[in-house]
Write a protein that holds these residues in place. Structure first.
Motif, mmCIF file in Angstrom:
data_model
loop_
_atom_site.group_PDB
_atom_site.id
_atom_site.type_symbol
_atom_site.label_atom_id
_atom_site.label_comp_id
_atom_site.label_asym_id
_atom_site.label_seq_id
_atom_site.Cartn_x
_atom_site.Cartn_y
_atom_site.Cartn_z
ATOM 1 N N ALA A 180 0.837 -1.199 0.000
ATOM 2 C CA ALA A 180 0.000 0.000 0.000
ATOM 3 C C ALA A 180 0.877 1.256 0.000
ATOM 4 O O ALA A 180 0.647 2.186 -0.783
ATOM 5 C CB ALA A 180 -0.923 0.000 1.213
ATOM 6 N N MET A 181 1.898 1.262 0.841
ATOM 7 C CA MET A 181 2.796 2.417 0.924
ATOM 8 C C MET A 181 3.516 2.653 -0.397
ATOM 9 O O MET A 181 3.652 3.804 -0.855
ATOM 10 C CB MET A 181 3.811 2.220 2.052
ATOM 11 C CG MET A 181 4.809 3.371 2.204
ATOM 12 S SD MET A 181 4.032 4.915 2.710
ATOM 13 C CE MET A 181 4.321 4.855 4.475
ATOM 14 N N GLN A 186 4.291 6.274 -4.902
ATOM 15 C CA GLN A 186 4.471 6.452 -6.351
ATOM 16 C C GLN A 186 3.494 7.495 -6.887
ATOM 17 O O GLN A 186 3.869 8.389 -7.657
ATOM 18 C CB GLN A 186 4.238 5.130 -7.079
ATOM 19 C CG GLN A 186 5.369 4.124 -6.956
ATOM 20 C CD GLN A 186 5.032 2.847 -7.710
ATOM 21 O OE1 GLN A 186 4.643 2.880 -8.873
ATOM 22 N NE2 GLN A 186 5.165 1.713 -7.039
ATOM 23 N N ALA A 187 2.232 7.367 -6.476
ATOM 24 C CA ALA A 187 1.201 8.314 -6.933
ATOM 25 C C ALA A 187 1.487 9.716 -6.398
ATOM 26 O O ALA A 187 1.327 10.708 -7.125
ATOM 27 C CB ALA A 187 -0.177 7.842 -6.475
ATOM 28 N N GLN A 188 1.929 9.809 -5.158
ATOM 29 C CA GLN A 188 2.198 11.121 -4.558
ATOM 30 C C GLN A 188 3.288 11.862 -5.329
ATOM 31 O O GLN A 188 3.184 13.082 -5.569
ATOM 32 C CB GLN A 188 2.616 10.953 -3.091
ATOM 33 C CG GLN A 188 2.761 12.279 -2.358
ATOM 34 C CD GLN A 188 3.411 12.124 -0.993
ATOM 35 O OE1 GLN A 188 4.413 11.406 -0.861
ATOM 36 N NE2 GLN A 188 2.855 12.761 0.007
ATOM 37 N N MET A 203 -3.064 11.515 -1.307
ATOM 38 C CA MET A 203 -1.992 10.541 -1.093
ATOM 39 C C MET A 203 -1.290 10.783 0.247
ATOM 40 O O MET A 203 -0.890 9.835 0.924
ATOM 41 C CB MET A 203 -0.982 10.603 -2.243
ATOM 42 C CG MET A 203 -1.529 10.146 -3.594
ATOM 43 S SD MET A 203 -2.328 8.528 -3.548
ATOM 44 C CE MET A 203 -4.069 9.010 -3.618
ATOM 45 N N THR A 204 -1.152 12.044 0.618
ATOM 46 C CA THR A 204 -0.555 12.369 1.923
ATOM 47 C C THR A 204 -1.403 11.760 3.038
ATOM 48 O O THR A 204 -0.872 11.176 3.996
ATOM 49 C CB THR A 204 -0.457 13.896 2.100
ATOM 50 O OG1 THR A 204 0.365 14.434 1.057
ATOM 51 C CG2 THR A 204 0.136 14.261 3.454
ATOM 52 N N MET A 205 -2.722 11.900 2.922
ATOM 53 C CA MET A 205 -3.627 11.306 3.918
ATOM 54 C C MET A 205 -3.461 9.789 3.954
ATOM 55 O O MET A 205 -3.354 9.193 5.031
ATOM 56 C CB MET A 205 -5.069 11.672 3.584
ATOM 57 C CG MET A 205 -6.103 11.000 4.478
ATOM 58 S SD MET A 205 -7.807 11.544 4.163
ATOM 59 C CE MET A 205 -8.056 10.905 2.490
ATOM 60 N N MET A 223 0.414 14.291 8.980
ATOM 61 C CA MET A 223 0.035 14.144 7.565
ATOM 62 C C MET A 223 -1.477 14.326 7.367
ATOM 63 O O MET A 223 -1.920 14.950 6.404
ATOM 64 C CB MET A 223 0.466 12.772 7.050
ATOM 65 C CG MET A 223 1.970 12.656 6.865
ATOM 66 S SD MET A 223 2.430 11.094 6.096
ATOM 67 C CE MET A 223 4.060 11.503 5.460
ATOM 68 N N LEU A 224 -2.265 13.786 8.291
ATOM 69 C CA LEU A 224 -3.714 13.926 8.187
ATOM 70 C C LEU A 224 -4.151 15.383 8.332
ATOM 71 O O LEU A 224 -5.027 15.863 7.613
ATOM 72 C CB LEU A 224 -4.399 13.059 9.244
ATOM 73 C CG LEU A 224 -4.266 11.542 9.064
ATOM 74 C CD1 LEU A 224 -4.887 10.804 10.255
ATOM 75 C CD2 LEU A 224 -4.920 11.076 7.785
#
Length: 466
Positions: A180-181, A186-188, A203-205, A223-224
């Motif tokens: 998942a990470m 990658q997307a972030q 993505m940060t969330m 991050m949230l």
């Protein structure tokens, strides 16, 4: 009292914003559609159908059907895929996943006739998410992988990042937090390069939630909160509802601040009720039930659990059923109704095993172990203890710390990849120059030697023979 007042104020604020804005938009679109024809009329009908989502699901689908019929009558077959995709999204948001898949399949067929590759990939993506909500994870990944293949082939960079993130969400649901990470990060990186602030915040969330699973609670909370600030700035109420719920979870489970947790949960519920987000409502209602359970307000707790479970069962949200059955089992355990507790825990475990949601295996085992001990059921206790002894990992804390360090190192390397590529290109250029200089130098030496030999040869010819 402060929490309740805050909830009411938040609810009224969002109600006013959403209701007024939606009704004004619907009224404007209805007036506009009567004046239009051709493609413009179809586009307006699609917008009107989507506006009706927050007011009436029936009107939303009826308007979408009108758009599809008009497109057929007027020969705008190229727009059919877009209409059907929108109707599928409406059905999915309402929790009618069977209907959503039906519309998405029709949308696929329409897009295949027009070579709309971006739209085709988007449809596969949305179908993957529906299967994810049904806990059919293998099928979900299958559809998402089809989407990624299309996106790679046609260089759809932003959409590819979205598909990777969706696959990561499936791994998160299954408890595979390393994978998942990888996907989230990658997307972030892609969204950061594209300057897509909103998706970067999502993505940060999500990365924050992985850190939370690894017990890096302060990093997760930071991050949230960062994501929440961006969602508020962008007026993204869907994601704001998610992040409020996630922050509430962190305050509830790790900070042990039920007052703060309930405040965030109720804010999330207010938004999700107004959006008609059935799945989101099921999630946050179960979490509110946990707060009441811990306050020994068991009547209120079971009331919330019952609502959450009924919604999850109605829309086919399997993760929600597994989660809520576990929470109910723990609530009965707290009220010392151990047999009833085991009944719900067993339901949770059976569903978790069936759908591969492995992060419930250990916690259900531990809860049942304690229940059998309280009941004095030696055989039941020993059966659970054998499971406990065979699966308990005494190095869990060290493993989480190692995963965190590994992830941080991996992602720092990823951040330096563009710089490394630039330096590699420079080194390659420098190497080519060195080779050029070397060949030039050798050539010059050869020329000089050749000239000297010619001169020597000529001079030797001019020397008289004695």
């Amino acid at each position: 009292m402060r929490t309740i007042v805050s909830y009411i104020i938040t609810f009224l604020f969002f109600s006013t914003c959403f209701a007024d804005g939606d009704l004004i938009k619907i009224d404007s679109l209805n007036k506009l559609v009567g004046l239009q024809s051709g493609r413009e009329r179809i586009e307006t009908l699609i917008s009107l159908s989507e506006a009706y989502r927050k007011v009436s699901f029936e009107k939303s689908l009826r308007t979408g059907t009108d758009a599809e019929q008009f497109a057929s009558d007027e020969g705008f077959n190229a727009l059919k895929g877009k209409i059907l995709l929108s109707m599928g999204e409406s059905a999915s948001l309402s929790g009618d996943y069977a209907l959503a898949l039906d519309y998405y399949n029709k949308s696929l067929n329409a897009y295949k006739e027009t070579d709309g590759f971006a739209e085709l990939a988007e449809t596969y993506n949305k179908m993957g998410l529906v299967y994810k909500n049904l806990a059919e994870y293998d099928k979900a990944i299958e559809y998402l992988m089809i989407a990624t293949d299309l996106e790679k082939e046609h260089n759809l960079v932003s959409q590819l990042a979205g598909s990777i993130a969706n696959i990561a969400t499936i791994y998160f649901a299954k408890g595979d937090f390393n994978k998942a990470m990888d996907g989230y990060h990658q997307a972030q990186i892609v969204y950061k390069d594209l300057n897509d602030t909103l998706r970067y915040a999502k993505m940060t969330m999500n990365i924050g939630l992985v850190y939370w699973q690894w017990d890096e609670n302060q990093l997760a909370l930071d991050m949230l909160l960062e994501a929440k600030t961006i969602f508020k700035q962008k007026d993204d109420f869907v994601e704001l509802g998610r992040v409020y719920n996630n922050i509430g979870m962190l305050y509830y489970q790790d900070v042990k601040d039920t007052v703060k947790a309930l405040e965030y949960f109720e804010n999330s519920l207010a938004i999700r009720e107004l959006l008609g987000n059935q799945l989101g409502m099921a999630v946050v209602l179960a979490n509110i039930g946990n707060v009441y359970r811990d306050r020994n307000q068991l009547f209120e707790a079971f009331e919330k659990y019952d609502k959450a479970l009924r919604i999850s069962e109605a829309i086919g949200y399997k993760e929600g059923e597994v989660r809520t059955n576990y929470y109910i089992g723990i609530a009965y355990k707290k009220s010392k109704k151990f047999i009833e507790s085991n009944r719900y825990l067993e339901k949770c475990l059976l569903m978790a095993t069936k759908y591969g949601i492995k992060n419930y295996f250990d916690i259900v085992n531990e809860a049942k172990l304690k229940n059998f001990a309280a009941l004095g059921d030696y055989n039941g206790f020993m059966e659970e203890f054998r499971i406990y002894a065979s699966t308990k990992d005494t190095l869990a804390v060290e493993l989480n710390e190692m995963r965190t360090r590994e992830a941080e190192a991996r992602y720092k390397v990823n951040e330096f990849i563009p710089e490394m590529d630039r330096l590699e290109a420079e080194n390659k250029h420098q190497l080519e120059l060195i080779h050029l200089y070397r060949y030039s130098f050798i050539s010059m030496i050869v020329i000089v030697i050749t000239i000297m030999l010619i001169l020597v040869f000529r001079k030797s010819k001019n020397v008289p023979v004695n």
